[in-house]
Scaffold this motif. Structure first.
Motif, PDB file in Angstrom:
ATOM      1  N   VAL A 128     -24.882  20.775 -11.293  1.00  0.00           N
ATOM      2  CA  VAL A 128     -24.870  19.660 -10.340  1.00  0.00           C
ATOM      3  C   VAL A 128     -26.264  19.053 -10.259  1.00  0.00           C
ATOM      4  N   GLU A 129     -26.368  17.782 -10.605  1.00  0.00           N
ATOM      5  CA  GLU A 129     -27.644  17.069 -10.504  1.00  0.00           C
ATOM      6  C   GLU A 129     -28.001  16.853  -9.037  1.00  0.00           C
ATOM      7  N   THR A 130     -27.044  16.330  -8.298  1.00  0.00           N
ATOM      8  CA  THR A 130     -27.171  16.186  -6.849  1.00  0.00           C
ATOM      9  C   THR A 130     -25.776  16.155  -6.262  1.00  0.00           C
ATOM     10  N   ILE A 131     -25.611  16.735  -5.084  1.00  0.00           N
ATOM     11  CA  ILE A 131     -24.308  16.742  -4.427  1.00  0.00           C
ATOM     12  C   ILE A 131     -24.179  15.570  -3.465  1.00  0.00           C
ATOM     13  N   ASP A 132     -25.294  14.866  -3.239  1.00  0.00           N
ATOM     14  CA  ASP A 132     -25.313  13.806  -2.233  1.00  0.00           C
ATOM     15  C   ASP A 132     -25.115  12.414  -2.828  1.00  0.00           C
ATOM     16  N   THR A 133     -24.069  12.278  -3.635  1.00  0.00           N
ATOM     17  CA  THR A 133     -23.572  10.981  -4.081  1.00  0.00           C
ATOM     18  C   THR A 133     -22.058  11.020  -3.924  1.00  0.00           C
ATOM     19  N   ILE A 134     -21.431   9.859  -3.884  1.00  0.00           N
ATOM     20  CA  ILE A 134     -19.980   9.836  -3.672  1.00  0.00           C
ATOM     21  C   ILE A 134     -19.368   8.623  -4.355  1.00  0.00           C
ATOM     22  N   LYS A 135     -18.134   8.805  -4.815  1.00  0.00           N
ATOM     23  CA  LYS A 135     -17.381   7.716  -5.437  1.00  0.00           C
ATOM     24  C   LYS A 135     -15.942   7.817  -4.952  1.00  0.00           C
ATOM     25  N   VAL A 136     -15.394   6.713  -4.465  1.00  0.00           N
ATOM     26  CA  VAL A 136     -14.020   6.720  -3.987  1.00  0.00           C
ATOM     27  C   VAL A 136     -13.226   5.618  -4.676  1.00  0.00           C
ATOM     28  N   LYS A 137     -11.950   5.913  -4.884  1.00  0.00           N
ATOM     29  CA  LYS A 137     -11.048   4.944  -5.523  1.00  0.00           C
ATOM     30  C   LYS A 137      -9.902   4.636  -4.571  1.00  0.00           C
ATOM     31  N   HIS A 138      -9.755   3.358  -4.249  1.00  0.00           N
ATOM     32  CA  HIS A 138      -8.666   2.883  -3.400  1.00  0.00           C
ATOM     33  C   HIS A 138      -7.362   2.918  -4.199  1.00  0.00           C
TER      34      HIS A 138
END
Length: 258
Positions: A128-138
């Motif tokens: 894990v490079e960073t856990i503090d990113t996010i991507k969501v798909k509608h």
């Protein structure tokens, strides 16, 4: 310095009107989301210089083409920078609203189909490079992402990610449990969960043979009874809806102990 809007009065009236029209509920917090765009400009300037030099000194058609393309890219960069510098996210109890001068999108929690948390590092050592990113798909196909490209510090990204993830789980988990109790097969591709057990790429594991389940902030591990190697191992950024899967597995583990 944190770019959070701590006061409801700081939210533009147009955003609050849209939130009210779409019944997004109570306003929680808001953040500006400017992107780091200067790296693109540093790539375009040498290209602009080269095109100008070729066209000015040699009257080269190639130089003219490079110059026109570069100018078009610079205009695009300027519009993008202007738009992203004024973009923001406002989180509400029933969803969130992303807005900028050129566009606006609403994501209700129940309408989010898939969520990915964190960024995976493909180079060795993988992890894990960073856990503090996010991507969501509608469910309509539109995508929203907060990555390290945004000018947010780690604390700000973490707070936004945590809020989105927690509300996503609270809205989707009850329905997921109902489907599980009805005997449906739940798809967490490549992992499938049912009342009979777990399935991973055709390999079936009955619940009676599950020795241990470890679901931490960065990875999910499932072990088969009597085996030393992991039956299932994945990094959280590579697992769609990892937060839902972890919440479901935790509840099923708790139920199996009683």
């Amino acid at each position: 310095m944190e770019r959070q809007f701590s006061l409801l009065q700081s939210v533009p009236p147009a955003i609050m009107r849209q939130a009210e029209a779409e019944r997004l509920g109570d306003w929680l917090c808001g953040y500006r989301l400017p992107q780091k765009t200067w790296g693109c400009l540093l790539l375009l300037l040498p290209l602009l210089f080269f095109g100008t030099l070729c066209f000015g000194n040699l009257q080269s058609p190639v130089g003219l083409i490079i110059l026109v393309i570069t100018l078009a890219l610079l205009i695009t960069w300027a519009i993008w920078t202007f738009d992203t510098a004024r973009s923001r996210i406002d989180l509400f109890s029933n969803g969130f609203l992303w807005s900028s001068p050129l566009s606006r999108q609403t994501f209700r929690w129940e309408e989010i189909q898939t969520l990915w948390r964190g960024t995976f590092r493909a180079t060795q050592p993988q992890g894990v490079e960073t856990i503090d990113t996010i991507k969501v798909k509608h469910r309509n196909g539109s995508v929203f992402e907060i990555s390290t490209v945004t000018q947010l510090n780690e604390h700000e990204r973490a707070r936004i990610c945590d809020i989105i993830e927690s509300y996503f789980v609270s809205f989707h988990l009850p329905n997921l449990l109902e489907r599980y109790q009805r005997g449906e097969i739940l798809n967490f591709d490549p992992l499938f969960v049912s009342r009979s057990g777990l399935s991973n790429k055709g390999d079936f594991l009955p619940w009676s043979q599950v020795e241990a389940i470890e679901s931490g902030p960065e990875r999910i591990v499932i072990r088969r009874e009597g085996r030393t190697s992991d039956w299932y191992h994945t990094w959280v950024p590579r697992q769609p809806n990892a937060c839902l899967l972890k919440a479901l597995l935790e509840l099923l583990q708790m139920a199996s102990r009683h």
